[in-house]
Write a protein that holds these residues in place. Structure first.
Motif, PDB file in Angstrom:
ATOM      1  N   SER A  50       8.500   0.347  17.724  1.00 43.62           N
ATOM      2  CA  SER A  50       8.331  -0.904  16.982  1.00 43.62           C
ATOM      3  C   SER A  50       7.181  -1.669  17.629  1.00 43.62           C
ATOM      4  O   SER A  50       7.156  -1.818  18.864  1.00 43.62           O
ATOM      5  CB  SER A  50       9.624  -1.719  17.063  1.00 43.62           C
ATOM      6  OG  SER A  50       9.350  -3.092  16.896  1.00 43.62           O
ATOM      7  N   THR A  51       6.263  -2.146  16.830  1.00 45.98           N
ATOM      8  CA  THR A  51       5.145  -2.914  17.416  1.00 45.98           C
ATOM      9  C   THR A  51       5.668  -4.189  18.083  1.00 45.98           C
ATOM     10  O   THR A  51       5.078  -4.666  19.053  1.00 45.98           O
ATOM     11  CB  THR A  51       4.097  -3.278  16.349  1.00 45.98           C
ATOM     12  OG1 THR A  51       4.727  -3.983  15.282  1.00 45.98           O
ATOM     13  CG2 THR A  51       3.392  -2.037  15.809  1.00 45.98           C
TER      14      THR A  51
ATOM     15  N   GLN B 159       6.032   3.393  12.377  1.00 50.07           N
ATOM     16  CA  GLN B 159       7.080   3.000  13.328  1.00 50.07           C
ATOM     17  C   GLN B 159       8.315   3.867  13.108  1.00 50.07           C
ATOM     18  O   GLN B 159       8.735   4.081  11.977  1.00 50.07           O
ATOM     19  CB  GLN B 159       7.499   1.544  13.114  1.00 50.07           C
ATOM     20  CG  GLN B 159       6.397   0.531  13.350  1.00 50.07           C
ATOM     21  CD  GLN B 159       6.907  -0.897  13.184  1.00 50.07           C
ATOM     22  OE1 GLN B 159       6.850  -1.683  14.107  1.00 50.07           O
ATOM     23  NE2 GLN B 159       7.393  -1.223  12.012  1.00 50.07           N
TER      24      GLN B 159
ATOM     25  N   ARG C  81      11.870  -2.831  12.936  1.00 51.26           N
ATOM     26  CA  ARG C  81      12.996  -3.768  12.782  1.00 51.26           C
ATOM     27  C   ARG C  81      12.685  -4.834  11.745  1.00 51.26           C
ATOM     28  O   ARG C  81      11.564  -5.347  11.689  1.00 51.26           O
ATOM     29  CB  ARG C  81      13.297  -4.467  14.113  1.00 51.26           C
ATOM     30  CG  ARG C  81      13.698  -3.532  15.223  1.00 51.26           C
ATOM     31  CD  ARG C  81      14.372  -4.324  16.341  1.00 51.26           C
ATOM     32  NE  ARG C  81      13.510  -5.333  16.930  1.00 51.26           N
ATOM     33  CZ  ARG C  81      12.652  -5.129  17.893  1.00 51.26           C
ATOM     34  NH1 ARG C  81      12.510  -3.908  18.377  1.00 51.26           N
ATOM     35  NH2 ARG C  81      11.928  -6.106  18.377  1.00 51.26           N
ATOM     36  N   GLY C  82      13.713  -5.176  10.970  1.00 51.87           N
ATOM     37  CA  GLY C  82      13.579  -6.276  10.027  1.00 51.87           C
ATOM     38  C   GLY C  82      14.458  -7.432  10.444  1.00 51.87           C
ATOM     39  O   GLY C  82      15.110  -7.395  11.490  1.00 51.87           O
ATOM     40  N   ARG C  83      14.507  -8.457   9.630  1.00 53.38           N
ATOM     41  CA  ARG C  83      15.363  -9.612   9.910  1.00 53.38           C
ATOM     42  C   ARG C  83      16.812  -9.252   9.657  1.00 53.38           C
ATOM     43  O   ARG C  83      17.124  -8.281   8.994  1.00 53.38           O
ATOM     44  CB  ARG C  83      14.940 -10.802   9.055  1.00 53.38           C
ATOM     45  CG  ARG C  83      13.532 -11.298   9.393  1.00 53.38           C
ATOM     46  CD  ARG C  83      13.091 -12.413   8.472  1.00 53.38           C
ATOM     47  NE  ARG C  83      13.952 -13.564   8.626  1.00 53.38           N
ATOM     48  CZ  ARG C  83      14.759 -14.014   7.673  1.00 53.38           C
ATOM     49  NH1 ARG C  83      14.801 -13.435   6.495  1.00 53.38           N
ATOM     50  NH2 ARG C  83      15.525 -15.055   7.888  1.00 53.38           N
TER      51      ARG C  83
ATOM     52  N   TRP D 202      13.127  -1.707   9.102  1.00 57.46           N
ATOM     53  CA  TRP D 202      11.924  -1.866   8.270  1.00 57.46           C
ATOM     54  C   TRP D 202      11.222  -0.520   8.204  1.00 57.46           C
ATOM     55  O   TRP D 202      10.863   0.056   9.227  1.00 57.46           O
ATOM     56  CB  TRP D 202      10.984  -2.911   8.873  1.00 57.46           C
ATOM     57  CG  TRP D 202       9.726  -3.090   8.072  1.00 57.46           C
ATOM     58  CD1 TRP D 202       8.513  -2.487   8.287  1.00 57.46           C
ATOM     59  CD2 TRP D 202       9.546  -3.929   6.918  1.00 57.46           C
ATOM     60  NE1 TRP D 202       7.610  -2.901   7.355  1.00 57.46           N
ATOM     61  CE2 TRP D 202       8.213  -3.784   6.503  1.00 57.46           C
ATOM     62  CE3 TRP D 202      10.387  -4.779   6.209  1.00 57.46           C
ATOM     63  CZ2 TRP D 202       7.694  -4.468   5.399  1.00 57.46           C
ATOM     64  CZ3 TRP D 202       9.872  -5.464   5.112  1.00 57.46           C
ATOM     65  CH2 TRP D 202       8.545  -5.300   4.716  1.00 57.46           C
TER      66      TRP D 202
ATOM     67  N   LYS E 107       8.997  -8.468  -3.044  1.00 58.86           N
ATOM     68  CA  LYS E 107       8.529  -8.645  -1.660  1.00 58.86           C
ATOM     69  C   LYS E 107       7.446  -7.625  -1.312  1.00 58.86           C
ATOM     70  O   LYS E 107       7.665  -6.415  -1.430  1.00 58.86           O
ATOM     71  CB  LYS E 107       9.737  -8.476  -0.734  1.00 58.86           C
ATOM     72  CG  LYS E 107       9.433  -8.551   0.744  1.00 58.86           C
ATOM     73  CD  LYS E 107      10.746  -8.711   1.488  1.00 58.86           C
ATOM     74  CE  LYS E 107      10.605  -8.538   2.979  1.00 58.86           C
ATOM     75  NZ  LYS E 107      11.853  -8.857   3.679  1.00 58.86           N
TER      76      LYS E 107
HETATM   77  C1  BTN Z   1      11.921  -8.437   7.280  1.00 63.97           C
HETATM   78  O1  BTN Z   1      11.480  -8.792   6.182  1.00 63.97           O
HETATM   79  O2  BTN Z   1      13.106  -8.097   7.397  1.00 63.97           O
HETATM   80  C2  BTN Z   1      10.999  -8.420   8.455  1.00 63.97           C
HETATM   81  C3  BTN Z   1      10.213  -7.150   8.552  1.00 63.97           C
HETATM   82  C4  BTN Z   1       9.269  -7.143   9.729  1.00 63.97           C
HETATM   83  C5  BTN Z   1       8.608  -5.810   9.900  1.00 63.97           C
HETATM   84  C6  BTN Z   1       7.502  -5.839  10.915  1.00 63.97           C
HETATM   85  S1  BTN Z   1       6.566  -4.349  10.890  1.00 63.97           S
HETATM   86  C7  BTN Z   1       5.773  -4.807  12.357  1.00 63.97           C
HETATM   87  C8  BTN Z   1       6.800  -5.458  13.251  1.00 63.97           C
HETATM   88  N1  BTN Z   1       7.510  -4.462  14.032  1.00 63.97           N
HETATM   89  C9  BTN Z   1       8.785  -4.391  13.711  1.00 63.97           C
HETATM   90  O3  BTN Z   1       9.629  -3.618  14.229  1.00 63.97           O
HETATM   91  N2  BTN Z   1       9.077  -5.257  12.744  1.00 63.97           N
HETATM   92  C10 BTN Z   1       7.917  -6.040  12.362  1.00 63.97           C
END
Ligand code: BTN
Length: 268
Positions: free
Chosen positions: A36-37, A60, A64-66, A71, A132
């Motif tokens: 994950s960045t 990746q 990860r997302g929210r 993600w 989105k």
């Molecule tokens: C969301 O809408 O749930 C948030 C998504 C965020 C994704 C980005 S991709 C780059 C960065 N690295 C991650 O692991 N997540 C964020």
């Protein structure tokens, strides 16, 4: 999906050649594949990464997302990156980073997608035609001095299809405009706009809030606000942003302010 060796370093040097910033994107780490960045940016923060440090990846494995979600994005077609900020903002104003970053991406996408215009679903989903195209995950990171914030951004640019379960809600710039976008130009443009918006977050937060609210499709509409995929959430009507970037919602139990969550349109 399967992975090929993608030239992330070459992409990063294309971005660098286009950058018009003083700090954002000036230090870059680029990877073909990472977990994950955001994770790498946080590690770099602990190791004294400068303000504006950029970590980008073509793919990746543990994006990860929210709200604890994953993600996923196809390799080599999108923008997947994290910017490390050491903001000159009082701690109670850190919510304004969400506002600044959302506007930076929304404006940069608009410039590519004319005549379409993005909207923003609080706190930081950027939508094209109501779907989105960009999500953001903001996380704080330990740094040798003070607070650092990792702004992780996943922007669907040239991806031409989404899994069935996402296709109702997710889109890309390509799918909405029919045009391929030069990703390096777009990323350089996001960096430029983010730098500018971060200055305004300190100097003129009121204006930033006004610009953000003008893009909110849900203001004055009944919504459900959820805090995880497991809770039922609460119902209310969003009225606007408070001075810290929180969402002011009129609920059955009165006016409340939220600093996290997910808004979905819902009949009351
Ligand atoms: C969301 O809408 O749930 C948030 C998504 C965020 C994704 C980005 S991709 C780059 C960065 N690295 C991650 O692991 N997540 C964020």
């Amino acid at each position: 999906m399967t992975q090929s060796a993608l030239p992330a370093r070459e992409f990063a040097s294309n971005v660098r050649a286009l950058l018009k910033t003083e700090s954002i994107g000036r230090s870059v780490r680029a990877y073909d594949t990472v977990s994950s960045t955001n994770t790498l940016a946080a590690e770099w923060a602990a190791d004294d990464a400068p303000h504006g440090a950029l970590v980008l990846a073509e793919f990746q494995t543990e994006g990860r997302g929210r709200l604890g979600r994953a993600w996923q994005a196809h390799a080599g077609l999108n923008l997947t990156f994290s910017v490390l900020l050491r903001p000159q903002l009082p701690p109670d104003r850190l919510g304004m980073i969400t506002i600044a970053a959302s506007l930076a991406v929304a404006d940069a996408v608009d410039a590519r997608a004319t005549p379409l215009r993005t909207s923003i679903k609080w706190p930081n989903d950027v939508l094209l035609n109501g779907k989105k195209c960009c999500g953001m995950l903001l996380e704080t990171a330990r740094a040798p001095e003070g607070v650092a914030v990792v702004v992780g951004i996943g922007l669907n640019v040239n991806q031409d299809a989404f899994p069935d379960e996402l296709s109702e809600r997710a889109t890309s710039i390509l799918l909405e405009t029919g045009q391929m976008t030069d990703r390096a130009h777009l990323l350089a443009e996001i960096c430029r706009r983010l730098e500018h918006r971060m200055v305004q977050a300190g100097e003129n937060p009121r204006m930033l809030r006004r610009l953000y609210m003008a893009r909110m499709p849900d203001l004055g509409e009944p919504v459900r606000l959820r805090f995880s995929d497991r809770d039922g959430g609460i119902y209310g009507v969003p009225l606007g942003l408070d001075e810290f970037g929180g969402l002011i919602v009129e609920t059955d139990s009165g006016r409340r302010v939220f600093h996290a969550g997910e808004v979905t349109r819902s009949p009351l």
